[in-house]
Design a protein around this motif. Structure first.
Motif, PDB file in Angstrom:
ATOM      1  N   UNK A 325      61.455  27.237  20.867  1.00 18.60           N
ATOM      2  CA  UNK A 325      60.345  26.271  20.830  1.00 18.60           C
ATOM      3  C   UNK A 325      60.119  25.641  22.193  1.00 18.60           C
ATOM      4  N   UNK A 326      61.209  25.379  22.945  1.00 12.96           N
ATOM      5  CA  UNK A 326      61.080  24.798  24.285  1.00 12.96           C
ATOM      6  C   UNK A 326      60.299  25.722  25.205  1.00 12.96           C
ATOM      7  N   UNK A 327      60.628  27.018  25.170  1.00  6.55           N
ATOM      8  CA  UNK A 327      59.959  27.945  26.079  1.00  6.55           C
ATOM      9  C   UNK A 327      58.507  28.184  25.681  1.00  6.55           C
ATOM     10  N   UNK A 328      58.208  28.158  24.403  1.00  7.63           N
ATOM     11  CA  UNK A 328      56.815  28.267  23.975  1.00  7.63           C
ATOM     12  C   UNK A 328      56.012  27.088  24.533  1.00  7.63           C
ATOM     13  N   UNK A 329      56.583  25.897  24.435  1.00  8.83           N
ATOM     14  CA  UNK A 329      55.898  24.692  24.937  1.00  8.83           C
ATOM     15  C   UNK A 329      55.732  24.733  26.451  1.00  8.83           C
ATOM     16  N   UNK A 330      56.806  25.077  27.179  1.00 10.87           N
ATOM     17  CA  UNK A 330      56.748  25.084  28.637  1.00 10.87           C
ATOM     18  C   UNK A 330      55.812  26.173  29.164  1.00 10.87           C
ATOM     19  N   UNK A 331      55.807  27.334  28.511  1.00  8.16           N
ATOM     20  CA  UNK A 331      54.907  28.410  28.933  1.00  8.16           C
ATOM     21  C   UNK A 331      53.449  28.000  28.734  1.00  8.16           C
ATOM     22  N   UNK A 332      53.194  27.316  27.630  1.00 13.39           N
ATOM     23  CA  UNK A 332      51.831  26.842  27.370  1.00 13.39           C
ATOM     24  C   UNK A 332      51.410  25.826  28.432  1.00 13.39           C
ATOM     25  N   UNK A 333      52.322  24.900  28.766  1.00 11.13           N
ATOM     26  CA  UNK A 333      52.002  23.873  29.770  1.00 11.13           C
ATOM     27  C   UNK A 333      51.782  24.480  31.142  1.00 11.13           C
TER      28      UNK A 333
END
Length: 339
Positions: A325-333
């Motif tokens: 979930x962290x990497x999904x969020x950071x990639x989106x940002x």
């Protein structure tokens, strides 16, 4: 659960590189040990060894961790283990292999961050779901990347690096051999108010060569490679990507000491195919933890900038979920699209 951190208290528990080439070999079990499991056929008739899939080539930190730990896991289980390197496609090839295996404990994987979590953010049409298609068994090792510059660079600290980049917006080049490193660079840009250039490479060795040759200003590499380059007088370590300093390299500060909140640990963990029985998983997990708590194992891992990541099955499951979930969020940002 909160993500484990590199801290001064080791080995890590949930409560809170370039490696030498290693030949593929079978780790022989100690004579006289037996496997007393009431479930599954983990000890195959005819003495067939357990196959430990590794999604990266021999000599990588993932491979090194697998070989160090499985030597002692094999002794505890009374079962030979053979390491089978299956590199390629960000770990997808290896993961598909483990998914097709029978859930009898005879095929396992020591996976890295990419196939077990971050691929969810970076791989388009990923053909598996880590928590649905795999059985978490236990953590293996925890480490970080290291930001490196040439040994004779005028940049001596990470604060110097930020100041240098601010004076040269869009002109400071950093080698990026993986999507995760690309994301780390994007996060430094955001938190530091700078504009680093992420230059794509196919592997870390090439980025190191180009920093030494003056083609690149900096690169991010694993601690094993970093230690070797510092010892050889070729590169200088500026900072590590984990939230806290790595106990194996305590003199190297964390990037978060200058950019609060920067946190990119690298980790490996043991998984099996979906459908493994709970008793079987617990048995293997206990053997892994026993290996991780050996002083000689801790010392061997530290030589390559790694510490034991002690996570039991449910803790690893929660950790994989949190990291994905962290990497999904950071990639989106960072506006990084799956490829």
């Amino acid at each position: 659960m909160s993500a484990p951190r590199l801290s001064d208290s080791q080995p890590l528990e949930a409560k809170d590189t370039r490696r030498p080439a290693v030949k593929r070999r079978t780790f022989l079990s100690a004579i006289g040990l037996t496997l007393a499991l009431p479930v599954g056929n983990v000890l195959a008739q005819g003495g067939r060894p357990i196959r430990m899939i590794v999604p990266l080539p021999a000599g990588t930190s993932n491979d090194y961790a697998a070989r160090i730990l499985t030597t002692h896991v094999a002794q505890t289980l009374g079962q030979a283990i053979v390491v089978d390197n299956k590199p390629g496609a960000n770990g997808v090839i290896a993961t598909m292999d483990i998914m097709r295996a029978a859930p009898d404990g005879m095929t396992l994987m020591c996976g890295s961050l990419s196939p077990l979590a971050s691929n969810v953010a970076f791989v388009k049409n990923l053909p598996y779901e880590p928590l649905r298609n795999l059985t978490p068994i236990g953590g293996a090792t925890l480490t970080n990347h290291v930001l490196m510059v040439k040994a004779d660079s005028p940049i001596r600290t990470f604060a110097d690096f930020i100041a240098y980049a601010k004076q040269r917006p869009g002109k400071v080049s950093v080698g990026a051999s993986t999507t995760i490193v690309q994301l780390q660079i994007a996060s430094m840009n955001k938190l530091g108010g700078i504009q680093l250039m992420a230059i794509p490479y196919k592997g870390t060795p090439a980025t190191i060569s180009d920093v030494i040759g003056g083609v690149l200003d900096a690169t991010l590499t694993d601690p094993g490679n970093a230690l070797a380059q510092v010892k050889g007088g070729q590169l200088r370590a500026l900072a590590v990507t984990s939230l806290k300093r790595n106990p194996a390299t305590p003199d190297w500060p964390a990037i978060s000491e200058t950019l609060p909140g920067f946190d990119f640990p690298s980790w490996n963990a043991f998984v099996g195919p979906a459908g493994m029985s709970r008793a079987l998983v617990e048995r293997i997990s206990a053997a892994v933890i026993q290996a991780q708590k050996r002083p000689d194992v801790t010392e061997q891992l530290a030589r390559q900038g790694m510490v034991p990541l002690i996570l039991r099955p449910d803790e690893l499951k929660a950790y994989m979920d949190t990291e994905a979930k962290k990497y999904v969020r950071l990639a989106r940002e960072a506006n990084i699209q799956p490829e």
